[in-house]
Motif scaffolding. Structure first.
Motif, PDB file in Angstrom:
ATOM      1  N   UNK A 195       0.855  -1.196   0.000  1.00 27.80           N
ATOM      2  CA  UNK A 195       0.000   0.000   0.000  1.00 27.80           C
ATOM      3  C   UNK A 195       0.887   1.241   0.000  1.00 27.80           C
ATOM      4  N   UNK A 196       1.494   1.577  -1.147  1.00 28.33           N
ATOM      5  CA  UNK A 196       2.445   2.697  -1.177  1.00 28.33           C
ATOM      6  C   UNK A 196       1.787   4.044  -0.886  1.00 28.33           C
ATOM      7  N   UNK A 197       2.484   4.837  -0.088  1.00 30.24           N
ATOM      8  CA  UNK A 197       2.043   6.205   0.204  1.00 30.24           C
ATOM      9  C   UNK A 197       3.258   7.132   0.115  1.00 30.24           C
ATOM     10  N   UNK A 198       2.987   8.396  -0.126  1.00 29.08           N
ATOM     11  CA  UNK A 198       4.045   9.396  -0.183  1.00 29.08           C
ATOM     12  C   UNK A 198       4.320   9.898   1.232  1.00 29.08           C
ATOM     13  N   UNK A 199       5.541   9.740   1.671  1.00 30.34           N
ATOM     14  CA  UNK A 199       5.908  10.135   3.036  1.00 30.34           C
ATOM     15  C   UNK A 199       5.716  11.637   3.256  1.00 30.34           C
ATOM     16  N   UNK A 200       5.336  11.991   4.473  1.00 26.82           N
ATOM     17  CA  UNK A 200       5.158  13.390   4.827  1.00 26.82           C
ATOM     18  C   UNK A 200       6.420  14.198   4.658  1.00 26.82           C
ATOM     19  N   UNK A 201       7.576  13.601   4.931  1.00 29.69           N
ATOM     20  CA  UNK A 201       8.839  14.329   4.796  1.00 29.69           C
ATOM     21  C   UNK A 201       9.091  14.714   3.343  1.00 29.69           C
ATOM     22  N   UNK A 202       8.610  13.903   2.397  1.00 30.85           N
ATOM     23  CA  UNK A 202       8.753  14.237   0.976  1.00 30.85           C
ATOM     24  C   UNK A 202       7.859  15.424   0.633  1.00 30.85           C
ATOM     25  N   UNK A 203       6.635  15.410   1.140  1.00 32.02           N
ATOM     26  CA  UNK A 203       5.719  16.524   0.894  1.00 32.02           C
ATOM     27  C   UNK A 203       6.286  17.816   1.467  1.00 32.02           C
ATOM     28  N   UNK A 204       6.877  17.732   2.627  1.00 33.27           N
ATOM     29  CA  UNK A 204       7.498  18.903   3.240  1.00 33.27           C
ATOM     30  C   UNK A 204       8.687  19.379   2.404  1.00 33.27           C
ATOM     31  N   UNK A 205       9.514  18.441   1.935  1.00 30.76           N
ATOM     32  CA  UNK A 205      10.659  18.791   1.092  1.00 30.76           C
ATOM     33  C   UNK A 205      10.203  19.512  -0.171  1.00 30.76           C
ATOM     34  N   UNK A 206       9.147  19.016  -0.804  1.00 29.13           N
ATOM     35  CA  UNK A 206       8.637  19.672  -2.007  1.00 29.13           C
ATOM     36  C   UNK A 206       8.105  21.064  -1.690  1.00 29.13           C
ATOM     37  N   UNK A 207       7.417  21.230  -0.574  1.00 27.98           N
ATOM     38  CA  UNK A 207       6.901  22.546  -0.202  1.00 27.98           C
ATOM     39  C   UNK A 207       8.053  23.540  -0.042  1.00 27.98           C
ATOM     40  N   UNK A 208       9.128  23.111   0.613  1.00 29.84           N
ATOM     41  CA  UNK A 208      10.299  23.971   0.793  1.00 29.84           C
ATOM     42  C   UNK A 208      10.909  24.304  -0.565  1.00 29.84           C
ATOM     43  N   UNK A 209      11.132  23.286  -1.377  1.00 34.17           N
ATOM     44  CA  UNK A 209      11.767  23.464  -2.686  1.00 34.17           C
ATOM     45  C   UNK A 209      10.977  24.425  -3.569  1.00 34.17           C
ATOM     46  N   UNK A 210       9.665  24.231  -3.644  1.00 42.07           N
ATOM     47  CA  UNK A 210       8.867  25.078  -4.526  1.00 42.07           C
ATOM     48  C   UNK A 210       8.647  26.474  -3.941  1.00 42.07           C
ATOM     49  N   UNK A 211       8.667  26.624  -2.625  1.00 40.92           N
ATOM     50  CA  UNK A 211       8.620  27.961  -2.017  1.00 40.92           C
ATOM     51  C   UNK A 211       9.879  28.745  -2.372  1.00 40.92           C
ATOM     52  N   UNK A 212      11.012  28.066  -2.368  1.00 37.92           N
ATOM     53  CA  UNK A 212      12.265  28.710  -2.761  1.00 37.92           C
ATOM     54  C   UNK A 212      12.244  29.067  -4.243  1.00 37.92           C
ATOM     55  N   UNK A 213      11.797  28.146  -5.056  1.00 34.35           N
ATOM     56  CA  UNK A 213      11.812  28.341  -6.509  1.00 34.35           C
ATOM     57  C   UNK A 213      10.828  29.403  -6.972  1.00 34.35           C
ATOM     58  N   UNK A 214       9.606  29.379  -6.470  1.00 33.82           N
ATOM     59  CA  UNK A 214       8.559  30.262  -6.994  1.00 33.82           C
ATOM     60  C   UNK A 214       8.346  31.536  -6.186  1.00 33.82           C
ATOM     61  N   UNK A 215       8.698  31.517  -4.892  1.00 30.28           N
ATOM     62  CA  UNK A 215       8.445  32.699  -4.059  1.00 30.28           C
ATOM     63  C   UNK A 215       9.719  33.347  -3.537  1.00 30.28           C
ATOM     64  N   UNK A 216      10.870  32.810  -3.922  1.00 26.65           N
ATOM     65  CA  UNK A 216      12.134  33.452  -3.595  1.00 26.65           C
ATOM     66  C   UNK A 216      12.594  33.334  -2.159  1.00 26.65           C
ATOM     67  N   UNK A 217      12.124  32.338  -1.432  1.00 27.85           N
ATOM     68  CA  UNK A 217      12.604  32.150  -0.060  1.00 27.85           C
ATOM     69  C   UNK A 217      14.057  31.689  -0.084  1.00 27.85           C
ATOM     70  N   UNK A 218      14.772  31.946   1.010  1.00 24.31           N
ATOM     71  CA  UNK A 218      16.185  31.595   1.114  1.00 24.31           C
ATOM     72  C   UNK A 218      16.421  30.101   1.254  1.00 24.31           C
ATOM     73  N   UNK A 219      17.691  29.710   1.333  1.00 21.85           N
ATOM     74  CA  UNK A 219      18.043  28.291   1.296  1.00 21.85           C
ATOM     75  C   UNK A 219      17.861  27.520   2.597  1.00 21.85           C
ATOM     76  N   UNK A 220      17.700  28.209   3.719  1.00 24.31           N
ATOM     77  CA  UNK A 220      17.662  27.497   4.999  1.00 24.31           C
ATOM     78  C   UNK A 220      16.329  27.659   5.710  1.00 24.31           C
ATOM     79  N   UNK A 221      15.861  26.549   6.284  1.00 20.69           N
ATOM     80  CA  UNK A 221      14.634  26.537   7.070  1.00 20.69           C
ATOM     81  C   UNK A 221      15.006  26.661   8.539  1.00 20.69           C
ATOM     82  N   UNK A 222      14.321  27.558   9.235  1.00 19.76           N
ATOM     83  CA  UNK A 222      14.563  27.774  10.656  1.00 19.76           C
ATOM     84  C   UNK A 222      13.624  26.943  11.518  1.00 19.76           C
TER      85      UNK A 222
END
Length: 117
Positions: free
Chosen positions: A41-68
């Motif tokens: 029963x494959x599912x997408x891990x929450x950590x992957x969803x979080x990683x994508x949110x960070x990546x696309x926030x940086x790419x499309x909204x110009x956020x910096x490279x580090x998460x606090x």
């Protein structure tokens, strides 16, 4: 551990402004993240969803490279292979990124990402 090669969903921009972007992510069954998580029963891990949110926030909204910090992180509905989910990212008044994954099955995940300034 085998290397991960196919790790990115198919992405289409639905709408974009200076402070907000909405993306359609097509999550195909051949993504490496589904290998072994879980075999029957494959599912997408929450950590992957979080990683994508960070990546696309940086790419499309110009956020910096580090998460606090992460705030109000919630995972409500599992994300499975061959789904399309909408990821909405918004820079709020405090400079944080609010994200939400949704599909016709409901809200999958949401939270706020605090990037280092």
């Amino acid at each position: 551990m085998p290397s991960l090669n196919k790790v990115t969903p198919q992405v289409a921009v639905l709408s974009q402004t200076e402070h907000r972007v909405s993306l359609a992510l097509t999550i195909t069954a051949d993504l490496d993240y589904f290998r072994g998580h879980f075999p029957d029963a494959p599912i997408l891990a929450g950590v992957v969803q979080l990683d994508w949110a960070v990546k696309y926030a940086q790419q499309y909204l110009g956020f910096g490279p580090q998460v606090q910090d992460l705030e109000v992180l919630k995972f409500q509905v599992v994300t499975m292979p061959n789904m399309t989910v909408n990821l909405t990212l918004e820079r709020n008044a405090k400079g944080k990124c609010v994200f939400s994954y949704q599909s016709d099955k409901g809200q999958h995940a949401s939270g706020r990402i605090v990037f280092c300034e």
